[in-house]
Design a protein around this motif. Structure first.
Motif, PDB file in Angstrom:
ATOM      1  N   HIS A  26      76.207 -47.697  34.505  1.00 18.99           N
ATOM      2  CA  HIS A  26      75.464 -46.724  35.296  1.00 18.99           C
ATOM      3  C   HIS A  26      73.975 -46.930  35.030  1.00 18.99           C
ATOM      4  O   HIS A  26      73.581 -47.411  33.961  1.00 18.99           O
ATOM      5  CB  HIS A  26      75.885 -45.304  34.905  1.00 18.99           C
ATOM      6  N   ARG A  27      73.145 -46.559  35.973  1.00 26.52           N
ATOM      7  CA  ARG A  27      71.708 -46.817  35.849  1.00 26.52           C
ATOM      8  C   ARG A  27      71.089 -46.076  34.669  1.00 26.52           C
ATOM      9  O   ARG A  27      70.035 -46.450  34.178  1.00 26.52           O
ATOM     10  CB  ARG A  27      70.989 -46.453  37.137  1.00 26.52           C
ATOM     11  N   SER A  28      71.744 -45.031  34.162  1.00 26.81           N
ATOM     12  CA  SER A  28      71.230 -44.321  32.989  1.00 26.81           C
ATOM     13  C   SER A  28      71.341 -45.166  31.720  1.00 26.81           C
ATOM     14  O   SER A  28      70.691 -44.865  30.726  1.00 26.81           O
ATOM     15  CB  SER A  28      71.974 -42.997  32.804  1.00 26.81           C
ATOM     16  N   GLN A  29      72.146 -46.215  31.746  1.00 24.18           N
ATOM     17  CA  GLN A  29      72.311 -47.098  30.593  1.00 24.18           C
ATOM     18  C   GLN A  29      71.329 -48.262  30.597  1.00 24.18           C
ATOM     19  O   GLN A  29      71.337 -49.079  29.697  1.00 24.18           O
ATOM     20  CB  GLN A  29      73.744 -47.646  30.557  1.00 24.18           C
ATOM     21  N   CYS A  42      71.419 -53.585  29.299  1.00 25.25           N
ATOM     22  CA  CYS A  42      71.960 -52.258  28.979  1.00 25.25           C
ATOM     23  C   CYS A  42      71.486 -51.809  27.588  1.00 25.25           C
ATOM     24  O   CYS A  42      70.947 -52.593  26.813  1.00 25.25           O
ATOM     25  CB  CYS A  42      73.488 -52.269  29.045  1.00 25.25           C
ATOM     26  N   ASP A  94      74.059 -46.904  42.294  1.00 24.64           N
ATOM     27  CA  ASP A  94      73.547 -46.365  41.031  1.00 24.64           C
ATOM     28  C   ASP A  94      74.035 -47.148  39.814  1.00 24.64           C
ATOM     29  O   ASP A  94      73.991 -46.658  38.697  1.00 24.64           O
ATOM     30  CB  ASP A  94      73.924 -44.889  40.895  1.00 24.64           C
ATOM     31  N   THR A 149      67.882 -50.281  30.213  1.00 31.21           N
ATOM     32  CA  THR A 149      66.636 -50.255  29.456  1.00 31.21           C
ATOM     33  C   THR A 149      65.647 -51.164  30.157  1.00 31.21           C
ATOM     34  O   THR A 149      65.873 -51.608  31.272  1.00 31.21           O
ATOM     35  CB  THR A 149      66.853 -50.726  28.010  1.00 31.21           C
TER      36      THR A 149
END
Length: 99
Positions: free
Chosen positions: A80-83, A94, A68, A85
């Motif tokens: 983390h993959r939530s960061q 990121c 992830d 774009t």
């Protein structure tokens, strides 16, 4: 009413009745001609840049990026993959680098 902020301010805490002799004796008490010398051997424990570290071993466990996580193609940090774009030139970027 306009306020002149450059004018000297007087407060109730200021006591203007101190004599010059009292101020001079108080100043002489706090300052002395003695120099403070650090007696610790801190300089001996510091490593200088360019020192030979060939005998040292790495004592940190390196963990590869997890499923992830991704490595930013601009700052080369693992995020983390939530960061993540949109990709630029086919490489992940990121949020901080994309801004």
């Amino acid at each position: 009413m306009a306020t002149d902020y450059d004018s000297p301010r007087k407060t109730d805490d200021d006591s203007g009745d101190e004599s010059l002799q009292e101020l001079q004796t108080r100043r002489a008490d706090t300052s002395s001609g003695r120099i403070d010398v650090d007696e610790t051997d801190l300089a001996e424990s510091l490593e200088l840049p360019g020192a030979d570290l060939s005998g040292e071993e790495l004592s940190v466990q390196v963990i590869p990026p997890q499923a992830d996580e991704f490595t930013c193609s601009r700052c080369f940090l693992v995020h983390h993959r939530s960061q993540r774009t949109s990709e630029r030139d086919g490489q992940p970027v990121c949020l901080e680098c994309a801004a």
